[in-house]
Design a protein around this motif. Sequence first.
Motif, PDB file in Angstrom:
ATOM      1  N   LEU A 317     -37.753  22.948   5.733  1.00 35.38           N
ATOM      2  CA  LEU A 317     -36.504  22.795   4.899  1.00 35.38           C
ATOM      3  C   LEU A 317     -35.198  22.419   5.425  1.00 35.38           C
ATOM      4  O   LEU A 317     -34.511  21.534   5.110  1.00 35.38           O
ATOM      5  N   LYS A 318     -35.070  22.942   6.692  1.00 33.31           N
ATOM      6  CA  LYS A 318     -33.808  22.699   7.455  1.00 33.31           C
ATOM      7  C   LYS A 318     -33.972  21.237   7.886  1.00 33.31           C
ATOM      8  O   LYS A 318     -32.799  20.542   7.942  1.00 33.31           O
ATOM      9  N   LYS A 319     -34.937  21.008   8.202  1.00 34.11           N
ATOM     10  CA  LYS A 319     -35.021  19.632   8.880  1.00 34.11           C
ATOM     11  C   LYS A 319     -34.959  18.415   7.745  1.00 34.11           C
ATOM     12  O   LYS A 319     -34.378  17.347   7.896  1.00 34.11           O
ATOM     13  N   GLY A 320     -35.478  18.904   6.671  1.00 36.29           N
ATOM     14  CA  GLY A 320     -35.320  17.956   5.257  1.00 36.29           C
ATOM     15  C   GLY A 320     -33.765  17.911   5.145  1.00 36.29           C
ATOM     16  O   GLY A 320     -33.330  16.856   4.772  1.00 36.29           O
ATOM     17  N   ILE A 321     -33.054  18.847   4.989  1.00 31.60           N
ATOM     18  CA  ILE A 321     -31.642  18.850   4.553  1.00 31.60           C
ATOM     19  C   ILE A 321     -31.101  18.169   5.601  1.00 31.60           C
ATOM     20  O   ILE A 321     -30.223  17.312   5.415  1.00 31.60           O
ATOM     21  N   ALA A 322     -31.195  18.396   6.895  1.00 25.50           N
ATOM     22  CA  ALA A 322     -30.647  17.381   8.074  1.00 25.50           C
ATOM     23  C   ALA A 322     -31.028  16.174   7.775  1.00 25.50           C
ATOM     24  O   ALA A 322     -29.917  15.301   7.871  1.00 25.50           O
ATOM     25  N   ILE A 323     -32.166  16.018   7.389  1.00 29.29           N
ATOM     26  CA  ILE A 323     -32.421  14.396   7.122  1.00 29.29           C
ATOM     27  C   ILE A 323     -31.686  13.728   6.059  1.00 29.29           C
ATOM     28  O   ILE A 323     -31.105  12.746   6.074  1.00 29.29           O
ATOM     29  N   TYR A 324     -31.328  14.444   5.046  1.00 32.84           N
ATOM     30  CA  TYR A 324     -30.737  13.988   3.825  1.00 32.84           C
ATOM     31  C   TYR A 324     -29.396  13.744   4.233  1.00 32.84           C
ATOM     32  O   TYR A 324     -28.673  12.831   3.826  1.00 32.84           O
TER      33      TYR A 324
END
Length: 391
Positions: A317-324
């Motif tokens: 989730l953290k990585k996905g938010i950072a990607i967004y």
Amino acid sequence: MEKKELVVYGENGQIVDCKFQRVDFDQPATILSYCEDVKDEIGRILDTTAQMAVDSQEVQVDENMISAITSFDESLDESERKKEKEEKLPVVVKKFKGILSSITGKKEEEEETTYKGRYQEYCRGIEEVCVAVESQKQGSLNDIQLRDSIIKELMPLIEQLEEMIKVGQIDKATYDETIAKLKELPPNMDTEYEIQYKTQLSEVFNGKLNELEKALVLYKEQIQSYRLQQRTDMELVMNSDSYLRDSAPILKAQGSVMVFNRQQENRIKTMARLNEATNTAIVNNARELEQNAEGAVELSLNKGVSASTLSVLDASLKKGIAIYKEGRAKRQEQIEKDRQTLLDLNSSLETYQTELLQLIDDDGVMAELLKKDSSNRGTKRPPQKRIGSKK
């Protein structure tokens, strides 16, 4: 019974009395027939007893009898193989063979597939050997008695022959003395002929005595052969007795020992297989218990959603938010770049449009000029003005 003397000798060794016909040198035929009656009697006895010796009806022990004793362990192996083969037969075949056995009254199958049957067959083989050995024993005893009878019959004749040879040698010596006395007489033709004739008779008789001495030695050697054969037969009788009294019972006992050993071997193999099966079952059960315990512990440790799974999800989730977030920044930057590019393109398009309009106007002026010039100068075309050419 007192033995009668064939010859009675005097104090000086001279022959006083003789129970048989002595040689008569005045009758040459007696030289040739001397001792022939005794030799004929000895030959008759030898010929008759020789025929009796070879006329034997004893039972022989053949190789099959011996093999049945030495291969009893192989017979037990064959019994096991036949038993296994019998157990694998279809039920219908077993019932048919049972009915056939009950009709014929034969129990060959039982004898071939059981240790008891094989042992009984083995004992029957030993009994057959015992019958043959007993027969040979009786044959040896008969031969001992026969040879003893031959010796008893031959010995008086051989002793007589030996005595007759001794008497013949004495008579020859006496006859040679008469020849020696003739040689002492004054020589003349008659005396010489008589000496020659008597010398020839003496030589013939000497040859006869030599043949008789050889025959005497042969007869004595034959007696010795009989005695040696008696000794051999005695050994055979003792060995036969030993086999019948000792070896045969021991062989039967050894056969039972073989059966006992085979039974014990089968029991040991059976117990070993049972022990192996028991240990295998216990080991397999223990392994299943261990595997089930490990599975239960694993299940208790990892039941439901694990913390590691939640950690992975949180990281994702953290990585996905950072990607967004990164993507949004890049998107804004791209929009700004596209906006500037569009502004530049719009400015360039306006400039292109102005230049095109000027070109359109210049082409109209030139067209008019060309029309006027062509009317004044005929058909000659004036040079055209091209965009970008020098003025």
